[in-house]
Design a protein around this motif. Structure first.
Motif, mmCIF file in Angstrom:
data_model
loop_
_atom_site.group_PDB
_atom_site.id
_atom_site.type_symbol
_atom_site.label_atom_id
_atom_site.label_comp_id
_atom_site.label_asym_id
_atom_site.label_seq_id
_atom_site.Cartn_x
_atom_site.Cartn_y
_atom_site.Cartn_z
ATOM 1 N N TRP A 17 0.857 -1.188 0.000
ATOM 2 C CA TRP A 17 0.000 0.000 0.000
ATOM 3 C C TRP A 17 0.889 1.232 0.000
ATOM 4 O O TRP A 17 1.932 1.241 0.650
ATOM 5 N N ALA A 18 0.459 2.250 -0.696
ATOM 6 C CA ALA A 18 1.207 3.507 -0.710
ATOM 7 C C ALA A 18 0.229 4.670 -0.682
ATOM 8 O O ALA A 18 -0.867 4.587 -1.238
ATOM 9 N N VAL A 19 0.627 5.728 -0.021
ATOM 10 C CA VAL A 19 -0.134 6.975 -0.039
ATOM 11 C C VAL A 19 0.559 7.862 -1.057
ATOM 12 O O VAL A 19 1.734 8.190 -0.911
ATOM 13 N N VAL A 20 -0.174 8.211 -2.110
ATOM 14 C CA VAL A 20 0.397 8.990 -3.209
ATOM 15 C C VAL A 20 -0.451 10.241 -3.394
ATOM 16 O O VAL A 20 -1.660 10.148 -3.592
ATOM 17 N N GLU A 21 0.178 11.391 -3.323
ATOM 18 C CA GLU A 21 -0.554 12.646 -3.452
ATOM 19 C C GLU A 21 -0.583 13.105 -4.905
ATOM 20 O O GLU A 21 0.431 13.063 -5.604
ATOM 21 N N CYS A 22 -1.756 13.544 -5.333
ATOM 22 C CA CYS A 22 -1.882 14.136 -6.668
ATOM 23 C C CYS A 22 -1.173 15.482 -6.683
ATOM 24 O O CYS A 22 -1.178 16.199 -5.692
ATOM 25 N N GLY A 23 -0.613 15.810 -7.806
ATOM 26 C CA GLY A 23 0.045 17.095 -7.931
ATOM 27 C C GLY A 23 -0.921 18.204 -8.297
ATOM 28 O O GLY A 23 -0.916 19.273 -7.712
ATOM 29 N N LEU A 24 -1.797 17.944 -9.247
ATOM 30 C CA LEU A 24 -2.694 18.987 -9.726
ATOM 31 C C LEU A 24 -4.003 18.344 -10.169
ATOM 32 O O LEU A 24 -4.085 17.712 -11.221
ATOM 33 N N GLY A 25 -4.986 18.487 -9.336
ATOM 34 C CA GLY A 25 -6.289 17.952 -9.713
ATOM 35 C C GLY A 25 -6.303 16.442 -9.699
ATOM 36 O O GLY A 25 -5.624 15.811 -8.910
ATOM 37 N N GLY A 26 -7.067 15.858 -10.567
ATOM 38 C CA GLY A 26 -7.165 14.407 -10.629
ATOM 39 C C GLY A 26 -7.226 13.903 -12.047
ATOM 40 O O GLY A 26 -6.504 13.005 -12.432
ATOM 41 N N ARG A 27 -8.074 14.511 -12.847
ATOM 42 C CA ARG A 27 -8.292 14.047 -14.222
ATOM 43 C C ARG A 27 -6.993 14.013 -15.020
ATOM 44 O O ARG A 27 -6.704 13.059 -15.718
ATOM 45 N N ARG A 28 -6.188 15.042 -14.918
ATOM 46 C CA ARG A 28 -4.977 15.149 -15.740
ATOM 47 C C ARG A 28 -3.701 14.801 -14.979
ATOM 48 O O ARG A 28 -2.612 14.929 -15.506
#
Length: 120
Positions: A17-28
């Motif tokens: 399992w990993a916690v990964v943060e989105c950089g900008l939004g979600g779709r792109r």
């Protein structure tokens, strides 16, 4: 490149399992390829409006687009944004959407989101 390198490192370390943060939004966002079982939507603000949209509802929908097909989305957004989040998750064929009530303390909200995610 950074996302690919970090994902390779996780794979080589056999991370379950990993916690990964989105950089900008979600779709792109480049993390969209992960197909996560659970995605968290922690906050929605008028930021990066040139990319995400110029309303809170548009930004909420863009961020909700991180949910994977049949994946769960846990959101802690103001109630008036919940319809935009649910509609985007439905469009992405996401599974459940769980809306937690936001408080005045964003850190406490994030802890509660994490607690709920880990209990799944």
């Amino acid at each position: 490149v950074f996302v690919a390198a970090s994902l390779l490192a996780c794979a080589e370390a056999r991370v379950g399992w990993a916690v990964v943060e989105c950089g900008l939004g979600g779709r792109r966002d480049s993390t969209n390829v992960l197909g996560a079982e659970v995605a968290l939507l922690t906050s929605v603000e008028l930021e990066h409006t040139e990319v995400l949209g110029d309303t809170l509802a548009a930004i909420a929908a863009e961020k909700a687009a991180i949910v994977a097909e049949r994946g769960a989305l846990l959101a802690c957004v103001p109630p008036h944004l919940t319809p935009a989040v649910r509609e985007e998750a439905r469009r992405r064929r996401g599974g459940s959407v769980t809306q937690l009530p936001p408080s005045a303390d964003r850190d406490a909200d994030n802890v509660e989101l994490a607690r709920v995610a880990l209990s799944r």
